[in-house]
Design an enzyme around this catalytic site. Structure first.
Site, PDB file in Angstrom:
ATOM      1  N   GLY A 123     -53.707 156.097  83.609  1.00  0.00           N
ATOM      2  CA  GLY A 123     -54.601 155.147  82.959  1.00  0.00           C
ATOM      3  C   GLY A 123     -54.674 153.852  83.733  1.00  0.00           C
ATOM      4  O   GLY A 123     -55.703 153.189  83.758  1.00  0.00           O
ATOM      5  N   LEU A 125     -55.249 152.912  87.057  1.00  0.00           N
ATOM      6  CA  LEU A 125     -55.872 153.788  88.053  1.00  0.00           C
ATOM      7  C   LEU A 125     -55.220 153.696  89.432  1.00  0.00           C
ATOM      8  O   LEU A 125     -54.632 152.684  89.798  1.00  0.00           O
ATOM      9  CB  LEU A 125     -57.364 153.484  88.147  1.00  0.00           C
ATOM     10  CG  LEU A 125     -58.168 153.846  86.891  1.00  0.00           C
ATOM     11  CD1 LEU A 125     -59.612 153.366  87.006  1.00  0.00           C
ATOM     12  CD2 LEU A 125     -58.123 155.342  86.618  1.00  0.00           C
ATOM     13  N   LYS A 244     -72.225 161.096  85.619  1.00  0.00           N
ATOM     14  CA  LYS A 244     -71.539 160.564  84.443  1.00  0.00           C
ATOM     15  C   LYS A 244     -72.390 160.830  83.206  1.00  0.00           C
ATOM     16  O   LYS A 244     -73.594 160.582  83.209  1.00  0.00           O
ATOM     17  CB  LYS A 244     -71.289 159.064  84.632  1.00  0.00           C
ATOM     18  CG  LYS A 244     -70.209 158.488  83.746  1.00  0.00           C
ATOM     19  CD  LYS A 244     -69.764 157.145  84.286  1.00  0.00           C
ATOM     20  CE  LYS A 244     -68.556 156.623  83.535  1.00  0.00           C
ATOM     21  NZ  LYS A 244     -68.018 155.409  84.158  1.00  0.00           N
ATOM     22  N   HIS A 258     -70.071 153.249  80.000  1.00  0.00           N
ATOM     23  CA  HIS A 258     -68.650 153.510  80.241  1.00  0.00           C
ATOM     24  C   HIS A 258     -67.830 153.067  79.027  1.00  0.00           C
ATOM     25  O   HIS A 258     -67.974 151.963  78.531  1.00  0.00           O
ATOM     26  CB  HIS A 258     -68.151 152.759  81.485  1.00  0.00           C
ATOM     27  CG  HIS A 258     -66.701 153.018  81.785  1.00  0.00           C
ATOM     28  ND1 HIS A 258     -66.275 154.044  82.594  1.00  0.00           N
ATOM     29  CD2 HIS A 258     -65.573 152.380  81.362  1.00  0.00           C
ATOM     30  CE1 HIS A 258     -64.957 154.033  82.666  1.00  0.00           C
ATOM     31  NE2 HIS A 258     -64.504 153.023  81.919  1.00  0.00           N
ATOM     32  N   ARG A 318     -24.999 146.482 100.124  1.00  0.00           N
ATOM     33  CA  ARG A 318     -26.096 147.339 100.614  1.00  0.00           C
ATOM     34  C   ARG A 318     -25.538 148.523 101.405  1.00  0.00           C
ATOM     35  O   ARG A 318     -26.041 149.643 101.311  1.00  0.00           O
ATOM     36  CB  ARG A 318     -27.089 146.537 101.455  1.00  0.00           C
ATOM     37  CG  ARG A 318     -26.507 145.924 102.708  1.00  0.00           C
ATOM     38  CD  ARG A 318     -27.557 145.276 103.585  1.00  0.00           C
ATOM     39  NE  ARG A 318     -26.974 144.623 104.749  1.00  0.00           N
ATOM     40  CZ  ARG A 318     -27.540 144.563 105.940  1.00  0.00           C
ATOM     41  NH1 ARG A 318     -28.710 145.138 106.146  1.00  0.00           N
ATOM     42  NH2 ARG A 318     -26.960 143.929 106.938  1.00  0.00           N
ATOM     43  N   GLU A 366     -44.716 150.880  99.507  1.00  0.00           N
ATOM     44  CA  GLU A 366     -43.773 150.850  98.388  1.00  0.00           C
ATOM     45  C   GLU A 366     -44.382 151.353  97.084  1.00  0.00           C
ATOM     46  O   GLU A 366     -43.702 151.994  96.273  1.00  0.00           O
ATOM     47  CB  GLU A 366     -43.227 149.428  98.197  1.00  0.00           C
ATOM     48  CG  GLU A 366     -42.385 148.924  99.345  1.00  0.00           C
ATOM     49  CD  GLU A 366     -43.186 148.308 100.486  1.00  0.00           C
ATOM     50  OE1 GLU A 366     -42.584 147.950 101.517  1.00  0.00           O
ATOM     51  OE2 GLU A 366     -44.430 148.178 100.344  1.00  0.00           O
ATOM     52  N   PHE A 392     -39.680 143.689  98.024  1.00  0.00           N
ATOM     53  CA  PHE A 392     -40.853 144.545  98.227  1.00  0.00           C
ATOM     54  C   PHE A 392     -41.113 145.469  97.044  1.00  0.00           C
ATOM     55  O   PHE A 392     -42.201 146.040  96.938  1.00  0.00           O
ATOM     56  CB  PHE A 392     -40.709 145.336  99.527  1.00  0.00           C
ATOM     57  CG  PHE A 392     -40.464 144.470 100.742  1.00  0.00           C
ATOM     58  CD1 PHE A 392     -40.906 143.144 100.766  1.00  0.00           C
ATOM     59  CD2 PHE A 392     -39.783 144.955 101.841  1.00  0.00           C
ATOM     60  CE1 PHE A 392     -40.673 142.336 101.869  1.00  0.00           C
ATOM     61  CE2 PHE A 392     -39.541 144.151 102.952  1.00  0.00           C
ATOM     62  CZ  PHE A 392     -39.988 142.832 102.966  1.00  0.00           C
ATOM     63  N   GLN A 428     -38.680 137.437 102.630  1.00  0.00           N
ATOM     64  CA  GLN A 428     -37.776 138.593 102.527  1.00  0.00           C
ATOM     65  C   GLN A 428     -36.786 138.466 101.373  1.00  0.00           C
ATOM     66  O   GLN A 428     -36.048 139.413 101.095  1.00  0.00           O
ATOM     67  CB  GLN A 428     -36.977 138.748 103.827  1.00  0.00           C
ATOM     68  CG  GLN A 428     -37.796 138.645 105.093  1.00  0.00           C
ATOM     69  CD  GLN A 428     -38.826 139.736 105.227  1.00  0.00           C
ATOM     70  OE1 GLN A 428     -38.497 140.907 105.364  1.00  0.00           O
ATOM     71  NE2 GLN A 428     -40.096 139.352 105.162  1.00  0.00           N
TER      72      GLN A 428
END
EC number: 2.2.1.1
Length: 623
Positions: A123, A125, A244, A258, A318, A366, A392, A428
């Site tokens: 939903g 998109l 449509k 729509h 990390r 990402e 990110f 960063q």
């Protein structure tokens, strides 16, 4: 896939009849609801009929059977026709379709996984194809099964960059078990789609991304049957020219319809027109799948051994994450790792070295990486861990939000948090990530402060439902816990205490170590502080925090490598609000930072040991 066999005229007519029944059901449901998207459903009627009643292989009474072909409705606003399909297949009662969008019904306005036939919520998109890629990757490389994955997209969402991230991914990994159907119905929500019906351009774009692209008349069941039957050793895009509102006289191919249901009188007339075209009420039975997907058990995955650290040794969390994930990978072949071309910084490269067949390089995409993980996790086929710089992940917030709505079980590790990363500078530095992940329903937020805690966080995350976020740091810090220390979600640790403690200091990661250093400074002044490690920021250990605060004259000092908004300080304040006699003082990053050495930046932004010691002195002096 089998070579194409043209259906006979009886089957083709049955598919046409099915498409028209789907149209009627979509119109009836949206008119009854008083809202919805009937025109978006009608453009896809033939596509859905051919897909579910000719092409796909599935058990109609067991939608989540692991052997079934998968379907993702990326254009989620066309949910009514998906519901109509499952009624046509006999899984839903026809009468239930008229409860669309009611609070008492599971048939939401867009697909959600409380529906047994919906694997991922859609939903928002542009996200369905990424999830479909994850399913297809799992089917081809992990399950090594014959099930195929189909994804229906609208032309409006083809403006989303995440769609093209997914297109690239599918091509790179040769997902020849994946078919994307592009419903090119020309019209968007408020305007025509940018390419309208320039089918050749859509085809060239798909081909440029490495897909086999076929243009078809999306309202011709015969052309659709043929297109679905064309096997290629690459992902396939069926580019369907549609209109449509197809079949709705006066509305078909018209703007401004729509998301608008037909008025009741108009709907009745249109339904009669469409019904008159149906030649037979006989329904087509679903074709069962080939049962070759392996049995999978991802419950209770445990580390093969305790951590092997030595108190006082130094390691960045990390790196401890990478070592822990590789170790957990030996406990189950369903632990998988994904990374966004940062594996040599997040240390997921350790997992790749030990389990190369279960590592997915998603490159610098990402948003798609999160969607891939969601797809991989569907039907409990894998336990995915994604990693990149925590900063990110903010780019993928909508995908993370939709993962929660999808009831997905995925694990995200964000490294390089805060100003303590040093010279790389603010682009960063993750300083908003705790606020973001705390706001997500179903989330658990881990913030380990040493290697032992990190290893336990990885193990716990693998067995925790929902969205798990593990926040890791760049600097090396000392191991403070014994290898047999027990960690649980929602349980904090008292790292330092005495009977004379005057302030409770709460820090995590780098700032926990700064708090311990501050305690040494203050001890020389005969000032004792209690130091708490929250371990999980969500859920927070409210009881231990309150008990500690009451033992230290109601004084709490939080210190974090994060902005003030939405981090540890606000979490603690929310936990103790309304409790008499307790005050919370915050130390956090108060402005956009800059490059510098980690120690310089911690000092500049007032979250180092000296700032903590000074704040403690101030709290005591106030008394």
């Amino acid at each position: 896939m089998e070579s194409y066999h043209k259906p006979d005229q009886q089957k083709l007519q049955a598919l046409k009849d099915t498409a028209n029944r789907l149209r009627i059901s979509s119109i009836q449901a949206t008119t009854a609801a008083g809202s919805g998207h009937p025109t978006s459903c009608c453009s896809a009627a033939e596509i859905m009929a051919v897909l579910f009643f000719h092409t796909m292989r599935y058990k109609s009474q067991d939608p989540r059977n692991p052997h079934n072909d998968r379907f993702v409705l990326s254009k989620g606003h066309a949910a009514p026709i998906l519901y109509a399909v499952w009624a046509e297949a006999g899984f839903l009662a026809e009468a239930e379709l008229l409860n669309l969008r009611k609070i008492s019904s599971d048939l939401d306005g867009h697909p959600v996984p409380k529906q047994a036939f919906t694997d991922v919520a859609t939903g928002s998109l542009g996200q369905g194809l990424g999830a479909a890629c994850g399913m297809a990757y799992t089917g081809k490389y992990f399950d090594k099964a014959s099930y195929r994955v189909y994804c229906l997209l609208g032309d409006g969402e083809l403006s989303e960059g995440s769609v093209w991230e997914a297109m690239a991914f599918a091509s790179i990994y040769k997902l020849d078990n994946l078919v994307a159907i592009l419903d090119i119905n020309r019209l968007g929500q408020s305007d025509p789609a940018p390419l309208q019906h320039q089918m050749d351009i859509y085809q060239k774009r798909c081909e440029a991304f490495g897909w086999h692209a076929i243009i078809v008349d999306g309202h011709s069941v015969e052309e659709l049957c043929k297109a679905f039957g064309q096997a290629k050793h690459q992902p396939t895009a069926i580019i369907a020219k549609t209109f449509k509102g197809r079949g709705i006289t006066g509305v078909e191919d018209k703007e401004s319809w729509h998301g608008k249901p037909l008025p009741k009188n108009m709907a009745e007339q249109i339904i009669q027109e469409i019904y008159s075209q149906i030649q037979s009420k006989k329904k087509i039975l679903a074709t069962p799948p080939q049962e070759d997907a392996p049995s999978v058990d991802i419950a209770n995955i445990r580390m093969p051994s305790l951590p092997s650290y030595k108190v006082g040794d130094k390691i960045a969390t990390r790196k401890a994450y990478g070592q822990a994930l590789a170790k957990l990978g030996h406990a189950s072949d369903r632990i998988i790792a994904l990374d966004g071309d940062t594996k040599n910084s997040t240390f997921s490269e350790i997992f790749k070295k030990e389990h190369p067949d279960r590592f997915i390089e998603c490159y610098i995409a990402e948003q798609n990486m999160v969607s891939i993980a969601v797809g991989c996790a569907t039907r409990n086929r894998t336990v995915p861990f994604c990693s990149t710089f925590a900063a990110f992940f903010t780019r993928a917030f909508d995908q993370i939000r939709m993962a929660a709505i999808s009831e997905s079980n995925i694990n995200l590790c964000g490294s390089h948090c805060g100003v303590s990363i040093g010279e790389d500078g603010p682009s960063q530095m993750a300083l908003e990530d705790l606020a973001m992940f705390r706001s997500v329903p179903t989330s658990t937020v881990f913030y380990p402060s040493d290697g032992v805690a990190t290893e336990k966080a990885v193990e716990l995350a693998a067995n925790t439902k929902g969205i798990c976020f593990i926040r890791t740091s760049r600097p090396e810090n000392a191991i403070i816990y014994n290898n047999n220390e027990d960690f649980q979600v929602g349980q904090a640790k008292v790292v330092l205490k005495s009977k004379d403690d005057q302030v409770t200091v709460i820090g995590a990661g780098v700032t926990l170590h700064e708090a311990l250093a501050a305690a040494e400074l203050l001890k020389k002044e005969k000032i004792n502080i209690r130091v708490l490690d929250p371990f999980t920021i969500k859920p927070l250990d409210r009881k231990l925090i309150l008990d500690s605060a009451r033992a230290t004259k109601g004084r709490i000092l939080t210190v974090e490598d994060h902005y003030y908004e939405g981090g540890i300080g606000e979490a603690v304040s929310s936990a103790v609000v309304g409790e008499p006699g307790i005050t919370v003082t915050h130390l956090a990053v108060n402005r956009v930072p800059r490059s510098g050495k980690p120690a310089e930046l911690l000092k500049m932004f007032g979250i180092d040991r000296d700032a903590i010691a000074q704040a403690v002195r101030g709290l005591i002096t106030k008394a």
